[in-house]
Write a protein that holds these residues in place. Structure first.
Motif: not given
Length: 74
Positions: A20-40
């Motif tokens: 139920g959560e959207i995975g956001v990570d700086l690394d687009p290759g991260a296993d759970a990343c659905q949106i690549a973005a900088n948290i800042m």
């Protein structure tokens, strides 16, 4: 980026998929990343998310950047 109101975000998700959560990570290759973005600089409008999870994330930022991260998430 537009997202439906009330979405749940898993910020800095890495390999952790949360139902139920959207995975956001700086690394687009991260296993759970659905949106690549900088948290800042998140690509969502204010008030879009109903929940933001940051599990094992803040320790990856220099102390001086932590207030910026928390303000952006809030």
């Amino acid at each position: 980026m537009t997202a439906p109101a009330g979405v749940k975000l898993n910020l800095g998700c890495g390999p952790v998929r949360a139902p139920g959560e959207i995975g956001v990570d700086l690394d687009p290759g991260a296993d759970a990343c659905q949106i690549a973005a900088n948290i800042m600089m998140l690509p969502f409008g204010d008030g879009v998310a109903s929940q933001a999870r940051l599990s094992h994330v803040l320790e990856h930022f220099e102390y001086r950047f932590v207030p910026t991260v928390l303000l952006e998430v809030a």
